[in-house]
Write a protein that holds these residues in place. Structure first.
Motif, PDB file in Angstrom:
ATOM      1  N   LEU A  42      -2.297   5.250  19.902  1.00 18.10           N
ATOM      2  CA  LEU A  42      -2.043   3.904  19.603  1.00 18.10           C
ATOM      3  C   LEU A  42      -1.967   4.069  18.101  1.00 18.10           C
ATOM      4  O   LEU A  42       0.007   3.621  17.371  1.00 18.10           O
ATOM      5  CB  LEU A  42      -2.283   2.838  19.798  1.00 18.10           C
ATOM      6  CG  LEU A  42      -2.651   3.451  21.179  1.00 18.10           C
ATOM      7  CD1 LEU A  42      -3.645   2.060  21.565  1.00 18.10           C
ATOM      8  CD2 LEU A  42      -1.435   2.702  21.710  1.00 18.10           C
ATOM      9  N   PHE A  43      -2.751   4.390  17.073  1.00 24.91           N
ATOM     10  CA  PHE A  43      -2.019   4.477  15.882  1.00 24.91           C
ATOM     11  C   PHE A  43      -3.963   4.972  15.168  1.00 24.91           C
ATOM     12  O   PHE A  43      -4.431   5.251  15.250  1.00 24.91           O
ATOM     13  CB  PHE A  43      -2.369   3.065  15.011  1.00 24.91           C
ATOM     14  CG  PHE A  43      -3.244   2.302  15.931  1.00 24.91           C
ATOM     15  CD1 PHE A  43      -4.405   1.606  14.741  1.00 24.91           C
ATOM     16  CD2 PHE A  43      -3.565   1.322  16.771  1.00 24.91           C
ATOM     17  CE1 PHE A  43      -5.443   0.928  15.025  1.00 24.91           C
ATOM     18  CE2 PHE A  43      -4.294   0.445  17.129  1.00 24.91           C
ATOM     19  CZ  PHE A  43      -5.126  -0.382  16.225  1.00 24.91           C
ATOM     20  N   ARG A  44      -3.641   5.111  13.694  1.00 19.57           N
ATOM     21  CA  ARG A  44      -4.256   6.031  13.073  1.00 19.57           C
ATOM     22  C   ARG A  44      -5.046   4.693  12.129  1.00 19.57           C
ATOM     23  O   ARG A  44      -4.373   3.467  11.418  1.00 19.57           O
ATOM     24  CB  ARG A  44      -4.313   6.917  12.078  1.00 19.57           C
ATOM     25  CG  ARG A  44      -3.807   8.441  12.870  1.00 19.57           C
ATOM     26  CD  ARG A  44      -4.030   9.914  11.895  1.00 19.57           C
ATOM     27  NE  ARG A  44      -4.132  10.576  13.015  1.00 19.57           N
ATOM     28  CZ  ARG A  44      -2.677  11.766  13.197  1.00 19.57           C
ATOM     29  NH1 ARG A  44      -2.335  10.941  11.983  1.00 19.57           N
ATOM     30  NH2 ARG A  44      -2.910  12.281  12.959  1.00 19.57           N
ATOM     31  N   GLU A  45      -6.258   5.066  11.339  1.00 14.59           N
ATOM     32  CA  GLU A  45      -7.034   3.652  11.301  1.00 14.59           C
ATOM     33  C   GLU A  45      -7.839   4.032  10.114  1.00 14.59           C
ATOM     34  O   GLU A  45      -8.552   5.066   9.927  1.00 14.59           O
ATOM     35  CB  GLU A  45      -7.383   2.786  12.093  1.00 14.59           C
ATOM     36  CG  GLU A  45      -7.660   1.122  12.294  1.00 14.59           C
ATOM     37  CD  GLU A  45      -6.422  -0.173  11.420  1.00 14.59           C
ATOM     38  OE1 GLU A  45      -6.323   0.367   9.589  1.00 14.59           O
ATOM     39  OE2 GLU A  45      -6.450  -0.839  11.058  1.00 14.59           O
ATOM     40  N   VAL A  84     -14.749  -2.895   7.321  1.00 13.69           N
ATOM     41  CA  VAL A  84     -14.671  -3.330   8.407  1.00 13.69           C
ATOM     42  C   VAL A  84     -13.132  -2.548   8.283  1.00 13.69           C
ATOM     43  O   VAL A  84     -12.521  -2.173   7.418  1.00 13.69           O
ATOM     44  CB  VAL A  84     -13.959  -4.616   8.990  1.00 13.69           C
ATOM     45  CG1 VAL A  84     -15.192  -5.382   8.646  1.00 13.69           C
ATOM     46  CG2 VAL A  84     -12.448  -4.988   7.383  1.00 13.69           C
ATOM     47  N   PRO A  85     -12.637  -2.215   9.573  1.00  9.54           N
ATOM     48  CA  PRO A  85     -10.671  -1.033   9.629  1.00  9.54           C
ATOM     49  C   PRO A  85      -9.976  -2.671   9.292  1.00  9.54           C
ATOM     50  O   PRO A  85      -9.832  -3.672   8.910  1.00  9.54           O
ATOM     51  CB  PRO A  85     -10.800  -1.224  11.355  1.00  9.54           C
ATOM     52  CG  PRO A  85     -12.516  -1.735  11.432  1.00  9.54           C
ATOM     53  CD  PRO A  85     -13.597  -2.670  10.821  1.00  9.54           C
ATOM     54  N   GLU A  86      -8.927  -1.664   8.380  1.00 10.76           N
ATOM     55  CA  GLU A  86      -7.345  -2.266   7.955  1.00 10.76           C
ATOM     56  C   GLU A  86      -7.384  -3.558   8.801  1.00 10.76           C
ATOM     57  O   GLU A  86      -6.960  -4.395   8.123  1.00 10.76           O
ATOM     58  CB  GLU A  86      -6.407  -1.388   7.115  1.00 10.76           C
ATOM     59  CG  GLU A  86      -6.282  -1.617   6.242  1.00 10.76           C
ATOM     60  CD  GLU A  86      -5.196  -0.691   5.790  1.00 10.76           C
ATOM     61  OE1 GLU A  86      -4.717  -0.292   5.003  1.00 10.76           O
ATOM     62  OE2 GLU A  86      -4.863   0.440   6.413  1.00 10.76           O
ATOM     63  N   PRO A 117     -12.705   7.776   5.639  1.00 12.95           N
ATOM     64  CA  PRO A 117     -12.014   8.912   6.727  1.00 12.95           C
ATOM     65  C   PRO A 117     -11.016   8.052   7.530  1.00 12.95           C
ATOM     66  O   PRO A 117     -11.654   6.686   8.013  1.00 12.95           O
ATOM     67  CB  PRO A 117     -13.355   9.317   7.058  1.00 12.95           C
ATOM     68  CG  PRO A 117     -14.103   8.246   6.799  1.00 12.95           C
ATOM     69  CD  PRO A 117     -13.596   8.262   5.919  1.00 12.95           C
ATOM     70  N   GLU A 118     -10.080   8.367   8.207  1.00 15.99           N
ATOM     71  CA  GLU A 118      -8.794   7.933   9.218  1.00 15.99           C
ATOM     72  C   GLU A 118     -10.035   8.340  10.371  1.00 15.99           C
ATOM     73  O   GLU A 118     -10.536   8.901  10.272  1.00 15.99           O
ATOM     74  CB  GLU A 118      -7.590   7.965   9.228  1.00 15.99           C
ATOM     75  CG  GLU A 118      -7.094   7.537   7.719  1.00 15.99           C
ATOM     76  CD  GLU A 118      -5.108   8.112   8.071  1.00 15.99           C
ATOM     77  OE1 GLU A 118      -5.168   9.185   8.873  1.00 15.99           O
ATOM     78  OE2 GLU A 118      -5.134   7.680   7.607  1.00 15.99           O
ATOM     79  N   ARG A 168       0.631   7.941  10.981  1.00 15.28           N
ATOM     80  CA  ARG A 168       0.420   8.113   8.816  1.00 15.28           C
ATOM     81  C   ARG A 168       0.632   9.209   8.828  1.00 15.28           C
ATOM     82  O   ARG A 168      -0.460   9.709   9.813  1.00 15.28           O
ATOM     83  CB  ARG A 168      -0.288   7.463   7.932  1.00 15.28           C
ATOM     84  CG  ARG A 168      -0.052   6.023   8.457  1.00 15.28           C
ATOM     85  CD  ARG A 168      -1.104   5.034   6.928  1.00 15.28           C
ATOM     86  NE  ARG A 168      -1.918   5.056   7.655  1.00 15.28           N
ATOM     87  CZ  ARG A 168      -3.003   4.373   7.672  1.00 15.28           C
ATOM     88  NH1 ARG A 168      -2.446   3.254   7.351  1.00 15.28           N
ATOM     89  NH2 ARG A 168      -4.598   3.487   7.977  1.00 15.28           N
ATOM     90  N   ALA A 169       1.300  10.024   7.770  1.00 14.47           N
ATOM     91  CA  ALA A 169       0.810  11.724   8.318  1.00 14.47           C
ATOM     92  C   ALA A 169      -0.792  12.159   7.490  1.00 14.47           C
ATOM     93  O   ALA A 169      -1.064  11.398   6.256  1.00 14.47           O
ATOM     94  CB  ALA A 169       1.786  12.602   7.000  1.00 14.47           C
TER      95      ALA A 169
END
Length: 309
Positions: free
Chosen positions: A166-169, A249-251, A272-273, A306-307
């Motif tokens: 779904l997304f990278r965090e 915490v996560p962004e 790290p992502e 995100r790349a």
């Protein structure tokens, strides 16, 4: 052994006992009484000429023959369910589905409000429950239809499961508005030295967001700077606001906190992502209701990736 003499309903009992390790729990899952479930097991044993399950300190342990039978039986039952229900038209406006998702406490705070709001608008007759499932048990829960899908830091490799990012965090640091690093300038990113001088409060959940905060701090040799470990992310805002503690915490959560509290947020060098995934069982690939729900989750939460460096 004559297959025509086998009551196919018994196979559901076989799969349920194999999953739960208990006649009582299997009966509850199938809405059967314990005597009825015990009788079904006796008939299965008679048909296969095998004990199928033997008692052990941890519950009923499957025999070698049962270990060969049960996974194949479950796969065929799921395939049959998909065949029977997969061509039904799904109308969310008239649906009374009870959706069972698995999210951690943090996932509940970030995802549940949006999902609940969308369901009330588009499927007002539907219900939604967040079922607590440890990350290590998500595959089994999906296979057993105890949950419909899961959202979290998950990377299931079990056969039959599907997942998509779904997304990278990434992680960031948040603290009370008056907090300042002990040394150096106060920029948008904390240096490793500034982090080493800070005291941390972290959450250590057990569900679908795993304890990667502590893993990250251990990799930076900062684990000894953790002074408070909370069970839930929901405890972190108050702990950070009334103390000199720095919370990791996560962004996405940090952005949410800034909308409701006057937090300061810093980047962490080398953080790290991780990937937040939607996970489901492949047997629901062609189910109209599940297709609609997965599309809703994507619409609400999927972000451009995100790349990676």
């Amino acid at each position: 052994m004559n297959f025509r003499q086998l009551d196919l309903n018994l196979l559901r009992v076989l799969a349920a006992i194999h999953r739960t390790g208990s006649v009582t729990l299997a009966g509850k899952a199938l809405a059967l009484s314990q005597p009825a479930t015990s009788n079904a097991l006796a008939r299965l044993r008679d048909f296969f000429g095998d004990a199928l399950f033997v008692r052990s300190p941890s519950g009923l342990t499957p025999t070698r023959l049962c270990e060969q039978l049960a996974p194949a039986v479950l796969a065929q039952l799921l395939a049959l369910e998909t065949l029977v229900t997969g061509h039904e038209e799904f109308d969310p406006a008239n649906s009374a589905m009870h959706w069972r998702l698995s999210m951690s406490d943090l996932g509940e705070m970030l995802f549940l409000p949006g999902l609940a709001g969308a369901l009330r608008s588009q499927a007002p007759g539907a219900c939604l429950s967040n079922i607590s499932v440890a990350a290590t048990d998500v595959a089994t829960a999906l296979e057993a239809r105890e949950i419909d899908m899961a959202i979290g830091i998950l990377n299931p490799r079990k056969r039959g499961l599907r997942s998509e990012v779904l997304f990278r965090e990434r992680y960031v640091a948040v603290a009370a508005p008056q907090w300042r690093p002990a040394s150096g300038r106060s920029g948008s990113t904390l240096s490793r030295q500034q982090l080493a001088e800070a005291a941390f409060v972290v959450a250590s959940p057990t569900a679908t967001f795993h304890g990667s905060v502590e893993q990250m701090l251990a990799g930076m040799k900062l684990e000894d700077r953790i002074v408070v470990r909370a069970r839930h992310f929901g405890a972190l805002p108050d702990l950070a606001l009334i103390s000199d503690l720095l919370s990791i915490v996560p962004e996405m959560y940090a952005r949410d906190l800034r909308l409701r509290h006057d937090f300061r947020v810093w980047g962490i060098p080398g953080a790290p992502e991780y990937e937040v995934r939607l996970v489901w069982h492949g047997s629901t690939d062609n189910d109209g209701a599940h297709q609609w729900m997965r599309a809703l989750v994507r619409q609400l939460f999927r972000r451009p990736l995100r790349a990676t460096p």
